[in-house]
Design a protein around this motif. Structure first.
Motif, short mmCIF file in Angstrom:
data_model
loop_
_atom_site.label_atom_id
_atom_site.label_comp_id
_atom_site.label_asym_id
_atom_site.label_seq_id
_atom_site.Cartn_x
_atom_site.Cartn_y
_atom_site.Cartn_z
N UNK A 183 0.86 -1.18 0.00
CA UNK A 183 0.00 0.00 0.00
C UNK A 183 0.90 1.23 0.00
N UNK A 184 0.62 2.16 -0.88
CA UNK A 184 1.37 3.42 -0.91
C UNK A 184 0.85 4.30 0.22
N UNK A 185 1.67 4.48 1.26
CA UNK A 185 1.26 5.26 2.43
C UNK A 185 2.09 6.54 2.55
N UNK A 186 2.65 6.99 1.43
CA UNK A 186 3.50 8.19 1.45
C UNK A 186 2.77 9.37 2.05
N UNK A 187 1.55 9.62 1.57
CA UNK A 187 0.78 10.77 2.05
C UNK A 187 0.45 10.63 3.53
N UNK A 188 0.04 9.43 3.94
CA UNK A 188 -0.31 9.22 5.34
C UNK A 188 0.89 9.44 6.26
N UNK A 189 2.06 8.94 5.85
CA UNK A 189 3.25 9.12 6.68
C UNK A 189 3.66 10.59 6.74
N UNK A 190 3.49 11.33 5.65
CA UNK A 190 3.78 12.76 5.67
C UNK A 190 2.86 13.48 6.65
N UNK A 191 1.58 13.11 6.64
CA UNK A 191 0.64 13.72 7.58
C UNK A 191 1.01 13.40 9.02
N UNK A 192 1.46 12.16 9.25
CA UNK A 192 1.87 11.79 10.60
C UNK A 192 3.08 12.59 11.07
N UNK A 193 4.04 12.81 10.14
CA UNK A 193 5.22 13.61 10.50
C UNK A 193 4.83 15.06 10.79
N UNK A 194 3.94 15.61 9.96
CA UNK A 194 3.48 16.99 10.18
C UNK A 194 2.73 17.10 11.51
N UNK A 195 1.88 16.09 11.78
CA UNK A 195 1.11 16.09 13.03
C UNK A 195 2.03 16.02 14.24
N UNK A 196 3.06 15.16 14.15
CA UNK A 196 4.00 15.03 15.27
C UNK A 196 4.77 16.33 15.48
N UNK A 197 5.18 16.97 14.37
CA UNK A 197 5.90 18.24 14.49
C UNK A 197 4.99 19.31 15.08
N UNK A 198 3.72 19.29 14.70
CA UNK A 198 2.76 20.27 15.23
C UNK A 198 2.56 20.08 16.73
N UNK A 199 2.47 18.83 17.15
CA UNK A 199 2.33 18.55 18.58
C UNK A 199 3.55 19.04 19.35
N UNK A 200 4.72 18.83 18.78
CA UNK A 200 5.96 19.26 19.44
C UNK A 200 5.99 20.77 19.57
N UNK A 201 5.60 21.49 18.51
CA UNK A 201 5.57 22.95 18.56
C UNK A 201 4.54 23.44 19.58
N UNK A 202 3.39 22.75 19.63
CA UNK A 202 2.36 23.15 20.59
C UNK A 202 2.84 22.98 22.03
N UNK A 203 3.59 21.91 22.27
CA UNK A 203 4.13 21.69 23.63
C UNK A 203 5.18 22.75 23.97
N UNK A 204 5.99 23.13 22.99
CA UNK A 204 6.97 24.19 23.22
C UNK A 204 6.25 25.51 23.53
N UNK A 205 5.18 25.77 22.78
CA UNK A 205 4.40 26.99 23.02
C UNK A 205 3.80 26.97 24.42
N UNK A 206 3.34 25.80 24.85
CA UNK A 206 2.76 25.68 26.19
C UNK A 206 3.81 25.99 27.26
N UNK A 207 5.02 25.52 27.05
CA UNK A 207 6.09 25.78 28.00
C UNK A 207 6.42 27.28 28.04
#
Length: 215
Positions: free
Chosen positions: A126-150
């Motif tokens: 299964x070509x999951x390129x798009x899904x994995x890109x979304x997961x990476x973006x989501x993880x980066x967004x969560x990390x930025x949100x946690x930094x903003x919270x700090x």
């Protein structure tokens, strides 16, 4: 049994039925037997890897398949040999495996290996390129949100310290009496600004937490 034209009923065997079903699945499938001969391969395999549909067909070997895919994606002979060895080791272990395969062009396939009890295996792609890109973006967004919270927490602490300074200034202004009136006005304004800052920070924190929950 399939319905044909003009009400005719066409009888097809289980193998043909399975082949027709697999043609409509939205991922690639390769099935090979204990002798490493391909029993079934659907057209999505050639689409996913970019190989001619007739390059690997029923009756081809697993080695043929790996060789043709390797030619397209640029695998070395050593790499092909390693992949072939992996298949044989997995079949010997008899355990299902699922993993991501990353190609040099950034494409990511999720590959599942299903061993058969009597030898051979079923491979799905299964070509999951798009899904994995979304997961990476989501993880980066969560990390930025946690930094903003700090950072918000740090600003809250600054606001609290500012209120304390304003309180001390108000006490000093009261001690000075009429001479400290102007000082008292400034101290009150600083305190009010600090309170407003705290309210804004509280609202930003709520928005940030809601964003994390949505992610």
């Amino acid at each position: 049994m399939l319905s044909g034209g003009e009400g005719r009923v066409v009888s097809i065997g289980p193998g043909e039925q399975l082949a027709k079903v697999l043609e409509y699945l939205r991922h690639g499938i390769v099935i090979y037997d204990r002798d490493e001969r391909i029993c079934l391969i659907n057209h999505y395999v050639s689409r996913l890897f970019g190989i001619p549909e007739l390059a690997v067909t029923i009756g081809s070997t697993l080695a043929d398949y790996i060789d043709r895919v390797g030619e397209v994606v640029g695998w070395s002979e050593d790499r092909k040999a390693t992949i072939m060895e992996n298949h044989r080791n997995w079949a010997a272990e008899g355990l299902q495996r699922r993993f991501d395969h990353h190609f040099d062009d950034g494409t990511v396939f999720e590959i599942t290996f299903h061993p058969h009890d009597d030898g051979g295996a079923t491979l799905t792609f299964i070509d999951v390129t798009h899904e994995r890109q979304l997961q990476r973006v989501s993880a980066a967004r969560e990390d930025l949100a946690r930094q903003a919270q700090a950072m918000l927490e740090r600003v809250r602490q600054i606001a609290a310290n500012t209120r304390l300074v304003a309180l001390n200034a108000r006490i000093e202004a009261a001690r000075l009496g009429s001479q400290g009136h102007g000082f008292a006005v400034v101290a009150d304004e600083v305190r009010n600004l600090s309170l407003e800052t705290s309210d804004v920070l509280l609202e930003i924190g709520r928005i940030n937490e809601a964003s994390l929950r949505l992610t």
